[in-house]
Design a protein around this motif. Structure first.
Motif, PDB file in Angstrom:
ATOM      1  N   ASP A   1      58.986-112.891 -54.314  1.00  0.00           N
ATOM      2  CA  ASP A   1      60.445-112.228 -54.261  1.00  0.00           C
ATOM      3  C   ASP A   1      60.630-110.787 -53.610  1.00  0.00           C
ATOM      4  N   GLN A   2      59.601-110.325 -53.196  1.00  0.00           N
ATOM      5  CA  GLN A   2      59.741-108.879 -52.336  1.00  0.00           C
ATOM      6  C   GLN A   2      60.401-108.064 -53.098  1.00  0.00           C
ATOM      7  N   SER A   3      60.008-108.075 -54.611  1.00  0.00           N
ATOM      8  CA  SER A   3      60.800-106.949 -55.335  1.00  0.00           C
ATOM      9  C   SER A   3      59.733-106.428 -56.563  1.00  0.00           C
ATOM     10  N   TYR A   4      60.049-105.231 -56.889  1.00  0.00           N
ATOM     11  CA  TYR A   4      59.272-104.703 -57.971  1.00  0.00           C
ATOM     12  C   TYR A   4      59.666-105.415 -59.528  1.00  0.00           C
ATOM     13  N   GLN A   5      58.698-105.406 -60.037  1.00  0.00           N
ATOM     14  CA  GLN A   5      59.174-105.880 -61.643  1.00  0.00           C
ATOM     15  C   GLN A   5      58.662-104.836 -62.598  1.00  0.00           C
ATOM     16  N   LEU A   6      59.227-104.304 -63.550  1.00  0.00           N
ATOM     17  CA  LEU A   6      58.889-103.672 -64.640  1.00  0.00           C
ATOM     18  C   LEU A   6      59.207-104.068 -65.981  1.00  0.00           C
ATOM     19  N   THR A   7      58.024-104.093 -66.891  1.00  0.00           N
ATOM     20  CA  THR A   7      58.161-104.675 -68.244  1.00  0.00           C
ATOM     21  C   THR A   7      57.828-103.398 -69.132  1.00  0.00           C
ATOM     22  N   ALA A  44      60.118 -97.837 -78.442  1.00  0.00           N
ATOM     23  CA  ALA A  44      59.608 -97.428 -79.805  1.00  0.00           C
ATOM     24  C   ALA A  44      60.255 -98.398 -81.033  1.00  0.00           C
ATOM     25  N   ASP A  45      61.043 -98.986 -80.782  1.00  0.00           N
ATOM     26  CA  ASP A  45      61.527-100.208 -81.558  1.00  0.00           C
ATOM     27  C   ASP A  45      60.781-101.533 -81.433  1.00  0.00           C
ATOM     28  N   GLY A  46      59.923-101.464 -80.490  1.00  0.00           N
ATOM     29  CA  GLY A  46      59.202-102.691 -80.052  1.00  0.00           C
ATOM     30  C   GLY A  46      60.076-103.611 -79.393  1.00  0.00           C
ATOM     31  N   VAL A  47      61.215-103.306 -78.806  1.00  0.00           N
ATOM     32  CA  VAL A  47      61.969-104.077 -78.026  1.00  0.00           C
ATOM     33  C   VAL A  47      61.418-104.254 -76.360  1.00  0.00           C
ATOM     34  N   THR A  48      61.221-105.182 -75.909  1.00  0.00           N
ATOM     35  CA  THR A  48      60.542-105.526 -74.750  1.00  0.00           C
ATOM     36  C   THR A  48      61.747-105.935 -73.663  1.00  0.00           C
ATOM     37  N   ARG A  49      61.781-105.335 -72.586  1.00  0.00           N
ATOM     38  CA  ARG A  49      62.723-105.545 -71.386  1.00  0.00           C
ATOM     39  C   ARG A  49      61.985-105.969 -70.160  1.00  0.00           C
ATOM     40  N   GLU A  67      65.291 -98.228 -58.119  1.00  0.00           N
ATOM     41  CA  GLU A  67      66.128 -98.351 -59.309  1.00  0.00           C
ATOM     42  C   GLU A  67      65.843-100.113 -59.884  1.00  0.00           C
ATOM     43  N   PHE A  68      66.032-100.283 -61.100  1.00  0.00           N
ATOM     44  CA  PHE A  68      65.965-101.216 -61.796  1.00  0.00           C
ATOM     45  C   PHE A  68      66.948-101.682 -62.644  1.00  0.00           C
ATOM     46  N   VAL A  69      67.426-103.042 -62.536  1.00  0.00           N
ATOM     47  CA  VAL A  69      68.410-103.709 -63.462  1.00  0.00           C
ATOM     48  C   VAL A  69      67.604-104.720 -64.528  1.00  0.00           C
ATOM     49  N   GLU A  70      68.003-104.388 -65.819  1.00  0.00           N
ATOM     50  CA  GLU A  70      67.601-105.344 -66.743  1.00  0.00           C
ATOM     51  C   GLU A  70      67.861-106.790 -66.236  1.00  0.00           C
ATOM     52  N   LYS A  71      66.878-107.702 -66.777  1.00  0.00           N
ATOM     53  CA  LYS A  71      66.875-109.056 -66.574  1.00  0.00           C
ATOM     54  C   LYS A  71      66.819-109.790 -67.758  1.00  0.00           C
ATOM     55  N   ALA A  72      67.954-110.117 -68.487  1.00  0.00           N
ATOM     56  CA  ALA A  72      67.885-110.452 -69.922  1.00  0.00           C
ATOM     57  C   ALA A  72      67.554-111.837 -70.002  1.00  0.00           C
TER      58      ALA A  72
END
Length: 361
Positions: free
Chosen positions: A202-208, A212-217, A244-249
């Motif tokens: 995808d030629q993009s960066y991925q952040l996971t 503190a509440d255990g929510v994974t994004r 810059e990152f945008v959340e992918k729900a």
């Protein structure tokens, strides 16, 4: 008196369309004539009639099979595995010349073994024996190397969060085929654990991240300010960029988050968190101002000489030994990777030396 051969000759061959019925009718007629002959001819005549009857009927009461009824094993040289009874029957039939020489030879030929090609790189019985694509790994690490300035321990302050103490390091063992920079922060409100990598396809960066509440994004991002090394007040090169990152729900959500990783210089970076609710605009939630803990990071415009990390080519801070030789690594993650497979990283070092003979480490 009607003779047995005459009766058999008169019966003729059965019609192909009704083989079983014709055979039964002929057999009953032959038995009637045979019984009449026995009554008149006595013992010796009976024996002769029996031999004559058997020779005329082919030695078997089984009706001949048509081509359509013949089993596949008699129609093709490649035979299925026969049952013991069928094998014995075929042996007896061969003894009485009921098969042609070619068919007998085909029956005696053992079935040929079929060999499947060996597939290289297949998953074996180990934990992970798939062939590793070194070129892909190199591409991922090359994309992450500009972010190596993050390596080490930091102190973070935020308006709405307690003091944060994150640590960044390389991770090349959790998923050997997908290297990453990982962050761990025991007191982090927004990021307790995070994994930053690069998707070659995808030629993009991925952040996971996990908070503190255990929510994974899951986030996808790219540079909005390219990596630059500029001279600072002390004439040392200072690295700057903004990623810059945008959340992918996974499913449609009521709110979407945005995260920006903004490097100010070698020893300071910001994490800016924004949130969008519904169709509204993004609103700033918090900003984490992070300062390096301990020794200032030294960014060199060429290389680090003998202290170059053997794994990431960053600045080595810790020495490791293998077979009496000392090497350098930049973080605990690279140390773990080298100790897990030193031969692999030494081979990569040898390749770099071939491409750049000036390297001595």
């Amino acid at each position: 008196m009607i003779s047995i051969p005459a009766v058999v000759q008169r019966m003729g061959r059965p019609e192909p369309g009704n083989v079983q019925l014709t055979a039964n009718v002929h057999l009953r007629g032959a038995k009637v004539v045979f019984n009449q002959f026995v009554q008149r001819a006595g013992l010796y005549g009976t024996l002769a009639a029996s031999l004559l009857f058997l020779s005329a009927c082919g030695g078997s009461t089984k009706p001949p099979m048509s081509t359509a009824q013949a089993p596949a094993s008699q129609m093709s040289p490649v035979q299925a595995t026969p049952s013991p009874a069928a094998t014995q029957g075929e042996t007896n039939a061969a003894a009485t010349n009921s098969q042609t020489p070619a068919a007998s030879q085909a029956s005696a030929t053992p079935p040929r073994k079929r060999f499947q090609p060996i597939q290289l790189g297949a998953i074996g019985s180990g934990t992970d024996s798939e062939t590793i694509d070194e070129s892909k790994i190199d591409s991922v690490m090359d994309a992450l190397k500009p972010l190596q300035v993050l390596l080490g321990r930091w102190k973070g302050n935020a308006r709405k969060a307690l003091l944060d103490q994150p640590e960044w390091m390389w991770d090349l063992t959790t998923d050997p085929k997908q290297p990453a920079l990982v962050i761990k922060s025991p007191n982090g409100k927004y990021i307790r654990e995070g994994r930053l990598t690069f998707l070659v396809k995808d030629q993009s960066y991925q952040l996971t991240t996990t908070d503190a509440d255990g929510v994974t994004r899951n986030w996808l991002g790219s540079f909005t300010k390219e990596v630059q090394d500029v001279a600072g007040d002390d004439d040392k090169l200072q690295r700057t960029y903004k990623l810059e990152f945008v959340e992918k729900a996974a499913e449609p959500a009521d709110e979407i988050w945005k995260l920006a990783l903004s490097q100010q210089d070698n020893n300071r970076y910001l994490i800016e968190l924004d949130r969008q609710r519904g169709s509204g605009t993004y609103v700033r939630v918090d900003t984490i101002n992070t300062q390096r803990e301990g020794t200032s990071f030294a960014l060199n415009d060429s290389d680090y000489g003998e202290k170059e990390c053997i794994v990431s080519q960053g600045l080595g801070t810790t020495s490791v030994a293998y077979q009496g030789q000392t090497y350098w690594v930049c973080c605990s993650g690279c140390k773990s990777a080298f100790e897990a497979d030193p031969v692999r990283w030494l081979a990569k070092l040898a390749e770099r030396k071939k491409m750049d003979p000036a390297k001595t480490n």
